[in-house]
Design an enzyme around this catalytic site. Structure first.
Site, PDB file in Angstrom:
ATOM      1  CG  ASN A  88       0.431   6.230  -3.336  1.00 51.16           C
ATOM      2  OD1 ASN A  88       0.063   7.278  -2.927  1.00 51.16           O
ATOM      3  ND2 ASN A  88       1.066   5.471  -2.364  1.00 51.16           N
ATOM      4  CG  HIS A 101      -2.505  -0.862  -1.674  1.00 47.44           C
ATOM      5  ND1 HIS A 101      -2.390  -1.128  -3.020  1.00 47.44           N
ATOM      6  CD2 HIS A 101      -1.509   0.164  -1.412  1.00 47.44           C
ATOM      7  CE1 HIS A 101      -1.338  -0.405  -3.429  1.00 47.44           C
ATOM      8  NE2 HIS A 101      -0.968   0.388  -2.511  1.00 47.44           N
TER       9      HIS A 101
HETATM   10  P1  5GP Z   1       1.827   1.757  -2.897  1.00 52.36           P
HETATM   11  O1  5GP Z   1       3.180   2.063  -2.935  1.00 52.36           O
HETATM   12  O2  5GP Z   1       1.758   0.793  -4.124  1.00 52.36           O
HETATM   13  O3  5GP Z   1       0.894   2.785  -2.715  1.00 52.36           O
HETATM   14  O4  5GP Z   1       2.035   0.668  -1.579  1.00 52.36           O
HETATM   15  C1  5GP Z   1       2.332  -0.626  -1.438  1.00 52.36           C
HETATM   16  C2  5GP Z   1       2.619  -0.748   0.093  1.00 52.36           C
HETATM   17  O5  5GP Z   1       2.556  -2.430   0.189  1.00 52.36           O
HETATM   18  C3  5GP Z   1       4.089  -0.184   0.319  1.00 52.36           C
HETATM   19  O6  5GP Z   1       3.765   0.361   1.557  1.00 52.36           O
HETATM   20  C4  5GP Z   1       4.744  -1.512   0.771  1.00 52.36           C
HETATM   21  O7  5GP Z   1       5.385  -1.193   1.752  1.00 52.36           O
HETATM   22  C5  5GP Z   1       3.822  -2.564   1.097  1.00 52.36           C
HETATM   23  N1  5GP Z   1       4.063  -3.688   0.826  1.00 52.36           N
HETATM   24  C6  5GP Z   1       4.729  -4.349  -0.148  1.00 52.36           C
HETATM   25  N2  5GP Z   1       5.042  -5.612  -0.223  1.00 52.36           N
HETATM   26  C7  5GP Z   1       4.429  -6.053   0.811  1.00 52.36           C
HETATM   27  C8  5GP Z   1       4.724  -7.259   1.693  1.00 52.36           C
HETATM   28  O8  5GP Z   1       5.033  -8.485   0.950  1.00 52.36           O
HETATM   29  N3  5GP Z   1       3.776  -7.218   2.686  1.00 52.36           N
HETATM   30  C9  5GP Z   1       3.363  -6.223   3.386  1.00 52.36           C
HETATM   31  N4  5GP Z   1       2.600  -6.475   4.476  1.00 52.36           N
HETATM   32  N5  5GP Z   1       3.477  -5.141   2.588  1.00 52.36           N
HETATM   33  C10 5GP Z   1       4.039  -4.846   1.501  1.00 52.36           C
END
Ligand code: 5GP
Ligand code: ZN
Length: 112
Positions: A88, A101
Site C-alpha cells: 500500500n 512493508h
Molecule cells: P498498511 O495499512 O500500512 O498497508 O499496513 C499496516 C499493517 O500493519 C496492517 O495490516 C496492520 O494490521 C499491521 N500492524 C499495525 N500495527 C501492528 C503491530 O503493532 N504489530 C503487528 N504485528 N502488525 C501491526
C-alpha cells in the site's frame, strides 16, 4: 539501522513493541501481521526507515529485490510457492504505517 522515533515498525525492530518473527537477516525483518487477512499474513520490512516502496526502489533497489526473494521463500515453505504481495502506497489506498512493508498473503487459496 536507521530508526525513527515515532514509527511503530522502527519500534518493532528495536523490540520495544513485541512481534512474532518469521525471518530476519541484516537487511530485513519479517513478522506476522497483528490483524491477518489470510491464513498466513506476514509483513516484510527493511531495517532502514524508508517511507514507501517507490522510495525504496529509488534508494535501495537491492533490498526491494531481496524482499521479493524472502516472500518467495515464505511461500515455498507455506503454500507451494504461491503468494500475493501488496505494498500500500499512500494513505488514500490504505497505507497506515509509513515504514515500507510488503504484505505477504499466502497459506490458503485466495479469490481474485
Ligand atoms: P498498511 O495499512 O500500512 O498497508 O499496513 C499496516 C499493517 O500493519 C496492517 O495490516 C496492520 O494490521 C499491521 N500492524 C499495525 N500495527 C501492528 C503491530 O503493532 N504489530 C503487528 N504485528 N502488525 C501491526
Ligand atoms: Zn520506521
Amino acid at each position: 539501522m536507521c530508526l525513527q522515533d515515532d514509527c511503530i515498525f522502527c519500534k518493532i525492530l528495536e523490540k520495544k513493541i513485541p512481534s512474532t518473527p518469521v525471518y530476519e537477516d541484516n537487511l530485513v525483518y519479517a513478522f506476522n501481521d497483528i490483524n491477518p487477512k489470510a491464513a498466513i499474513h506476514v509483513l516484510i520490512i527493511p531495517k532502514k526507515h524508508i517511507q514507501n516502496v517507490t522510495e525504496l526502489s529509488h534508494n535501495d533497489p537491492q533490498t526491494l529485490l531481496h524482499i521479493i526473494d524472502v516472500a518467495q521463500q515464505i511461500a515455498d515453505k507455506e503454500f507451494h510457492g504461491s503468494y500475493r504481495l501488496i505494498f500500500n502506497t499512500g494513505k488514500e489506498v490504505g497505507q497506515s504505517v509509513f515504514h515500507v512493508h510488503a504484505h505477504v498473503l499466502t497459506g490458503e487459496y485466495l479469490s481474485e
